[in-house]
Design a protein around this motif. Structure first.
Motif, PDB file in Angstrom:
ATOM      1  N   LYS A 116      42.945  29.793  46.055  1.00  0.00           N
ATOM      2  CA  LYS A 116      43.587  31.003  44.873  1.00  0.00           C
ATOM      3  C   LYS A 116      43.085  31.561  44.036  1.00  0.00           C
TER       4      LYS A 116
ATOM      5  N   ILE B 164      46.666  37.348  37.965  1.00  0.00           N
ATOM      6  CA  ILE B 164      47.005  35.953  38.047  1.00  0.00           C
ATOM      7  C   ILE B 164      45.860  35.408  37.193  1.00  0.00           C
TER       8      ILE B 164
ATOM      9  N   TYR C 213      53.961  33.125  42.179  1.00  0.00           N
ATOM     10  CA  TYR C 213      52.691  33.947  41.821  1.00  0.00           C
ATOM     11  C   TYR C 213      53.267  35.791  42.979  1.00  0.00           C
TER      12      TYR C 213
ATOM     13  N   LEU D  16      54.211  37.472  39.478  1.00  0.00           N
ATOM     14  CA  LEU D  16      53.587  37.918  38.185  1.00  0.00           C
ATOM     15  C   LEU D  16      52.514  39.946  38.407  1.00  0.00           C
TER      16      LEU D  16
ATOM     17  N   THR E  69      43.080  31.857  37.795  1.00  0.00           N
ATOM     18  CA  THR E  69      43.282  30.130  38.328  1.00  0.00           C
ATOM     19  C   THR E  69      42.247  29.492  37.159  1.00  0.00           C
TER      20      THR E  69
ATOM     21  N   LEU F 224      52.078  27.350  41.675  1.00  0.00           N
ATOM     22  CA  LEU F 224      52.055  28.563  41.518  1.00  0.00           C
ATOM     23  C   LEU F 224      52.211  29.799  42.862  1.00  0.00           C
ATOM     24  N   PHE F 225      51.321  29.189  43.679  1.00  0.00           N
ATOM     25  CA  PHE F 225      51.137  29.966  45.038  1.00  0.00           C
ATOM     26  C   PHE F 225      52.513  29.518  45.734  1.00  0.00           C
TER      27      PHE F 225
ATOM     28  N   ALA G  25      43.434  35.054  43.044  1.00  0.00           N
ATOM     29  CA  ALA G  25      43.008  35.238  41.297  1.00  0.00           C
ATOM     30  C   ALA G  25      42.437  36.664  40.432  1.00  0.00           C
TER      31      ALA G  25
END
Length: 158
Positions: A127, A89, A83, A86, A91, A77-78, A131
């Motif tokens: 991450k 997020i 990302y 969106l 994680t 995603l990253f 998030a």
């Protein structure tokens, strides 16, 4: 995508050869993984084919949804930059050894191959920093209460 999307399939065959689809014309993910996780340039070529196709497919799918919220799951995603599209997020974290064991139980692969994949991903710490929400999947904390809390927060009902 790799099995059913004709454009993706033809581009993969052009770069990696028809043998990636084997005698039964079925995509062989283990064979492709063996190639791309040993050669960063081949992995980049694959990602240049797959990521845009997945992005477009997801965008079209989203337009057909009527739910109060939509979740997108993506290992990269990253790394893929998706990302950025969106609203929030989530994680999901788990200890490294737990993650490795889960993949080894699920897929016909080796520890070295799993580590090659993990090493291409951002570390969990990075991450988590990015998030909005964290779900801990460590076999110690209950998952369902964590998920239901987010479900309610996002406007879902039970």
């Amino acid at each position: 995508m790799l099995q059913n999307n004709k454009d993706v399939r033809s581009k993969v065959i052009a770069i990696f050869g028809a043998e990636i689809y084997g005698e039964q014309n079925k995509f062989n993910s283990a064979a492709l993984a063996e190639i791309v996780f040993k050669d960063p340039s081949k992995l980049s070529a694959l990602e240049a084919i797959v990521h845009p196709a997945v992005f477009n497919d997801f965008k079209e799918w989203v337009l057909r949804q009527k739910a109060p919220y939509i979740l997108k799951e993506a290992a990269l995603l990253f790394e893929s930059g998706s990302y950025k599209e969106l609203a929030k997020i989530i994680t999901v974290t788990a200890p490294l050894e737990t993650r490795i064991q889960r993949v080894l139980e699920r897929d016909p692969t080796t520890r070295e191959q799993v580590m090659a994949r993990i090493n291409r991903q951002w570390p969990d710490e990075k991450k988590v920093e990015m998030a909005d929400y964290i779900i801990t999947n460590d076999d110690q904390q209950l998952l369902i209460p964590q998920i239901l809390k987010l479900h309610r927060e996002f406007g879902g009902s039970i």
